[in-house]
Enzyme design. Sequence first.
Site, short mmCIF file in Angstrom:
data_model
loop_
_atom_site.label_atom_id
_atom_site.label_comp_id
_atom_site.label_asym_id
_atom_site.label_seq_id
_atom_site.Cartn_x
_atom_site.Cartn_y
_atom_site.Cartn_z
NE ARG A 304 -3.88 -2.49 0.54
CZ ARG A 304 -4.64 -3.07 1.34
NH1 ARG A 304 -5.08 -2.22 2.31
NH2 ARG A 304 -5.23 -4.11 1.31
CD GLU A 306 -3.66 3.97 2.97
OE1 GLU A 306 -4.28 4.62 3.91
OE2 GLU A 306 -3.63 2.74 2.85
NE ARG A 312 -5.90 2.09 12.25
CZ ARG A 312 -6.87 1.75 11.76
NH1 ARG A 312 -7.57 0.33 12.00
NH2 ARG A 312 -7.60 2.39 11.21
CG HIS A 313 -1.79 2.99 8.12
ND1 HIS A 313 -2.66 3.40 9.04
CD2 HIS A 313 -2.97 2.36 7.35
CE1 HIS A 313 -3.80 3.33 8.82
NE2 HIS A 313 -3.98 2.92 7.61
CD GLU A 455 -10.12 -3.32 8.51
OE1 GLU A 455 -9.83 -2.00 8.12
OE2 GLU A 455 -9.72 -4.43 7.94
CB SER A 458 -12.03 -5.62 4.98
OG SER A 458 -13.26 -4.53 4.61
NE ARG A 506 -4.09 -2.66 10.43
CZ ARG A 506 -4.92 -1.70 9.68
NH1 ARG A 506 -6.36 -2.14 9.76
NH2 ARG A 506 -4.59 -0.57 9.37
#
Lengths: 532, 532
Positions: A304, A306, A312-313, A455, A458, A506
């Site tokens: 990712r 991002e 948590r990323h 989370e 998903s 996670r």
Amino acid sequence: MKEDKRANLTTESDELSKKALKKQQREAEKAAKKAERKAQIQAQQDAVQEEDISVGKYGEIGLIQSKEKHTERKFTDVKNLNPNLENQTIWLRGRLHTSRAKGKQCFIVLRQQSYTIQGLVAVNEKVSKQMIKFISNITKESIVDVEAVVKCVPSKIESCTQKDVEVHIEKVFVISVAKPQLPLQIEDASRPVGETDDNALNIKVNQDTRLDNRVLDLRTPANQAIYRIEAGVCKLFRDILTSKGFVEIHTPKIISAASEGGANVFTVSYFKGNAYLAQSPQLYKQMAIAADFDKVFTTGAVFRAEDSNTHRHLTEFVGLDLEMAFKYHYHEVVDTIGQLFVEMFKGLRDNYAAEIEAVRQQYNVEPFKFLDPPLKLEFKDAIELLSEAGVTLGEEDDLSTPDEKLLGKLVKAKYDTDFYILDNYPLAVRPFYTMPDPNNPKASNSYDMFMRGEEIMSGAQRIHDPELLTERAKHHEIDIEKIRSYIDAFKYGCPPHAGGGIGLERVVMLYLGLDNIRKVSMFPRDPKRITP
Amino acid sequence: MKEDKRANLTTESDELSKKALKKQQREAEKAAKKAERKAQIQAQQDAVQEEDISVGKYGEIGLIQSKEKHTERKFTDVKNLNPNLENQTIWLRGRLHTSRAKGKQCFIVLRQQSYTIQGLVAVNEKVSKQMIKFISNITKESIVDVEAVVKCVPSKIESCTQKDVEVHIEKVFVISVAKPQLPLQIEDASRPVGETDDNALNIKVNQDTRLDNRVLDLRTPANQAIYRIEAGVCKLFRDILTSKGFVEIHTPKIISAASEGGANVFTVSYFKGNAYLAQSPQLYKQMAIAADFDKVFTTGAVFRAEDSNTHRHLTEFVGLDLEMAFKYHYHEVVDTIGQLFVEMFKGLRDNYAAEIEAVRQQYNVEPFKFLDPPLKLEFKDAIELLSEAGVTLGEEDDLSTPDEKLLGKLVKAKYDTDFYILDNYPLAVRPFYTMPDPNNPKASNSYDMFMRGEEIMSGAQRIHDPELLTERAKHHEIDIEKIRSYIDAFKYGCPPHAGGGIGLERVVMLYLGLDNIRKVSMFPRDPKRITP
């Protein structure tokens, strides 16, 4: 015999800038080398003065280059040392964790992974002063081979994992030397959160120092345990799904087009063109379903791009992904995934109790609670719970991270579980390929799962009909031509199916109640870190 | 009842260019749609003319959107259909593999993964002509739900996997419709190598057509088996190593510097800078060893930016990697890896016999042979074998691919094994981090392993001493600064260790005796292909 705690004289401190630290290290190294040379000269002089009765029983054996096999040496693991072995002569290989010379004797602690044993060597008819001196000069974290006799002790050795025995050392050979100046001390990196050290210097090792020196940091008991638990989660995930008839597949990481619109995707130079790094194996899992594999899983890197710098990323993490054809209702899949988690939690509890305890020794958190069968709430129930707590959300709003956290607390208070499933999300907040709920035009057949209010997975029933998929993509203003091959995968008959993606790190972080995903990724990648 | 083979009238052919094929497909689709509309009109007219006694027992049920659960329907798997179920009414979900209407009855073959069953429906007091017509018009590869009664047959049905029973169909609902024109026929893609079809059109499906339409191609019995075997190799690799005390780790794919000099590495745009895709997890495995994990393995994507367009090269493949600390001699590791392979081969032979047979049905090759314990040769023995066969190599030359192939044949002839270990390679042909042989300055503590004469794993004792590592890197003219963090990993004590990397796809290809690595990579990546 009982070992006192050694004074902690490390100069390492987070307050020092890295440059100052390096300078200090260089100076210390120089000083150490000087001291070493002096000691060598002294040793030579001593040797001249006094014959060494321990010659051949200690020393540096030089680089192990596979010249000898030494098959006669029978090694024992530290964790297996117990009173049953009393008076037996054994070989041990371990790290010199600590050493303390005291007159004519020297105490050492030998460490093997998370296990420690006290060793004692004292001047006697077989052990020379020179040998004691040699041992007391071995640098911490060096690896040694020791021949020793196991002895019971009158009172427990609290500072070691092996409390009922110690070893009386007869031979010591250094296998691999550690540099005298360590960028962090294992004792500091292992210290329980909130506890001060004996000198009350309150030395903590911050996250970046740990990660920059990961080879040392990973040697702490908590880290030895964390990565065994992580391996356990993977093993449980695969074993449970395999026993349910799932087939493992491997999906490409290099892809020709950005799968979900193009945001947050890393670009790769691919010969004369460009390619991208897959953000998820979803298309490939779905193709495997369309290709009759029925139930599939895959574990591997997902990427990712991002620029999120949070606890948590990560930009690269390990995805535990699964996809499953069902007969008539996607709850067949939701229940399978829910049961997967329950079985994983049971497996961790039953098979990794020692590792979980080792982590708790350093990071004291509440044990993880779960229900069997797991709790399944509908999105509208969540809205209601939040509303009762004073947080108002529209029925088509997504949950923010703080909403999720609060919801986790409300659910824990009401149901006493750290794991739950949230089903039937609003259609508007889910990707275009999500199957709309046939009973409610604003809802969808989709779900998230949560651990301690965050989370961790998903998923959804996917649209398996090319016409509806095209229509939904257009509604999301996605360029149909770019996802043509995705849509085409469903042209030749495809069973209804659902699945999801779980973030491995996670799951481990939240199962253990840790506060940062970098604690559970062996070599984490984030926008600011791609080393070591 | 016995089913005739249906005439194969596919228009697909490798001789047609892709464009022509697409045009033809479009026209065929148009024609099919026209025919479908005509049939619908006809059906409506028929319905007016004659009351349909089967109303509600057949039809398209529309998109399964999880509205109903139909928990009352008890589904049976095709593979479990046998004479014990005679006269029982069951539900089946499967693909319409073939259908053939013949007067007032219709034969179909239903397929579920690799298993097939014959179905029969005939006009009677409960089945209308309209229902027969509907069934005979269902497109091949569509997915149907069928309620039927199991019946024994007087003579075996040779064209199905379930030979002793057929099902008499009472209800048929189409779950997912396949487009009428398929880009390849499952029968063509499944045809045994060397066998011609009934019409002697000699239709083969070439590799690119298969890969372009992978969702169809993967439905063949051989492909269903190949990817189950591949999953089996991974499971065996992990289970065997876990039982030997190895810990699974996860290593980053995004790295900051090209690990082995910079050639053949993919570049990634990483926020404002550049990064690279890891060619191997080696550095990270070694760091885990230096960090006391003792024995580790990892499975995951590795990347090679090599412009090699051969039968055995991929730009992205799955690495099965392991690394292990040893006491005194790297043969401790070589023997562990050799035993790992022997146990994997036994596990495949014992647990995947049906899948191996399914692959042999299409690709008829010699079964894989191995010895227990495995054969271990020294490099100089290989030179001698080759020399006896007339191929002369210098003692510091590497083996070329043809040399390896020939050597495989010589070894097979002499020792009757398709697997062997070649130990003690020349130092000159191995990477800088390879431990030199202490007994021979021209040799090294390194090894390759071979299956059917092709290399499937490469490994060595690694240099665990920072000084020697630096010296060897300089000898190889490697910029020390670029590998500083690699060298530094060994500064704080590291046990001697060895390991290796296995190419998953090569193991599967060579175990099964297949001729192309694209047959064993579900979605292969090579310099010319990054789709689907």
